[in-house]
Design a protein around this motif. Sequence first.
Motif, PDB file in Angstrom:
ATOM      1  N   LEU A 122       4.578  19.373  13.761  1.00 64.58           N
ATOM      2  CA  LEU A 122       5.055  18.303  14.100  1.00 64.58           C
ATOM      3  C   LEU A 122       6.540  18.193  13.707  1.00 64.58           C
ATOM      4  CD1 LEU A 122       2.319  16.042  14.586  1.00 64.58           C
ATOM      5  CD2 LEU A 122       3.589  15.904  16.084  1.00 64.58           C
ATOM      6  N   GLU A 123       6.499  18.040  11.849  1.00 64.07           N
ATOM      7  CA  GLU A 123       7.346  17.981  10.819  1.00 64.07           C
ATOM      8  C   GLU A 123       8.049  18.881  11.768  1.00 64.07           C
ATOM      9  OE1 GLU A 123       5.309  16.055   6.874  1.00 64.07           O
ATOM     10  OE2 GLU A 123       6.208  18.689   7.441  1.00 64.07           O
ATOM     11  N   ALA A 124       8.305  19.973  12.070  1.00 62.91           N
ATOM     12  CA  ALA A 124       9.037  21.781  12.167  1.00 62.91           C
ATOM     13  C   ALA A 124      10.040  20.921  13.213  1.00 62.91           C
ATOM     14  CB  ALA A 124       8.109  22.545  11.897  1.00 62.91           C
ATOM     15  N   GLU A 125       8.830  20.428  14.305  1.00 68.33           N
ATOM     16  CA  GLU A 125       9.939  20.298  16.119  1.00 68.33           C
ATOM     17  C   GLU A 125      11.145  19.267  15.254  1.00 68.33           C
ATOM     18  OE1 GLU A 125       9.516  21.142  18.831  1.00 68.33           O
ATOM     19  OE2 GLU A 125       8.122  23.098  18.694  1.00 68.33           O
ATOM     20  N   ALA A 126      10.119  18.158  15.200  1.00 72.00           N
ATOM     21  CA  ALA A 126      11.136  16.957  14.573  1.00 72.00           C
ATOM     22  C   ALA A 126      12.337  17.350  13.641  1.00 72.00           C
ATOM     23  CB  ALA A 126      10.855  16.357  13.712  1.00 72.00           C
ATOM     24  N   HIS A 127      12.598  17.899  12.870  1.00 72.69           N
ATOM     25  CA  HIS A 127      13.576  18.692  12.953  1.00 72.69           C
ATOM     26  C   HIS A 127      14.353  19.667  13.298  1.00 72.69           C
ATOM     27  CE1 HIS A 127      12.523  17.609   8.728  1.00 72.69           C
ATOM     28  NE2 HIS A 127      11.401  18.379   7.925  1.00 72.69           N
ATOM     29  N   LEU A 128      14.030  20.428  14.130  1.00 72.32           N
ATOM     30  CA  LEU A 128      14.646  21.511  14.856  1.00 72.32           C
ATOM     31  C   LEU A 128      15.036  20.290  15.667  1.00 72.32           C
ATOM     32  CD1 LEU A 128      14.793  24.397  15.453  1.00 72.32           C
ATOM     33  CD2 LEU A 128      13.970  23.535  17.271  1.00 72.32           C
ATOM     34  N   TRP A 129      14.748  19.853  16.153  1.00 75.10           N
ATOM     35  CA  TRP A 129      15.286  18.670  16.835  1.00 75.10           C
ATOM     36  C   TRP A 129      17.139  17.793  16.479  1.00 75.10           C
ATOM     37  CZ3 TRP A 129      15.887  19.454  22.076  1.00 75.10           C
ATOM     38  CH2 TRP A 129      14.900  19.569  22.513  1.00 75.10           C
ATOM     39  N   ARG A 130      16.403  17.596  15.044  1.00 72.13           N
ATOM     40  CA  ARG A 130      17.583  17.074  14.419  1.00 72.13           C
ATOM     41  C   ARG A 130      18.465  18.542  14.000  1.00 72.13           C
ATOM     42  NH1 ARG A 130      15.898  12.995   9.908  1.00 72.13           N
ATOM     43  NH2 ARG A 130      15.958  11.011  11.404  1.00 72.13           N
TER      44      ARG A 130
END
Length: 211
Positions: free
Chosen positions: A39-47
């Motif tokens: 989940l953290e990886a996905e959020a950082h990617l979208w940022r």
Amino acid sequence: YLRAAQQALLGGDVAGVLDLCSRARRCATAIAAAERARLEAEAHLWRADFALAERAAAACVAASNPAESAWWSAGATLVVSCLRREARDRMLDVYAAMRAAPFESTVAPVRLFAASRVAVHLCAAGFFPEADLLLETIHADLARLASPDPATLGAVRSAEGMRALCAGDVAGCYAAMQAAVELFQTAGDLRNASINESNLGFCASELGAYA
């Protein structure tokens, strides 16, 4: 907290995802470490914070295996993050593992979605031989599913469209992207529908269909 973070990601609230994952981390639940990292990886990617996305995705990949959905989702995020940072060497192991992983029906939809996502970015980065080999795997996996869901099919059509575009087949790309948009809309995945609709608009302009 992780369930709430999953819902926040579906709603596009990436700041909320990171906040909830931080709270989950303080609970020190080792069992949920892989999902939290995903989940953290996905959020950082979208940022567009690709360094943090790669780090979190690598943690998830290390804590899971190809028989788990989290491994595929995080593996795709890791490859995409590396490609965006021109760090080809760091993504090769995961790419190779994706191609070599035995087919598991329990994770087939996530596997196909993740592999298709990787294929799109391989094409965008100019790694056409790697994209072609992965597309072969994708099509072989797809043939094993009796009735793939619309979101999975949408991801595959998106990858096919990107490969067609990179080969100079704008009409083929338009047809594939149009199918992807319709499939994602059917699945209720408006985020990916919008992404592919922008690609569809580009193809339309290349074909002279300005209206």
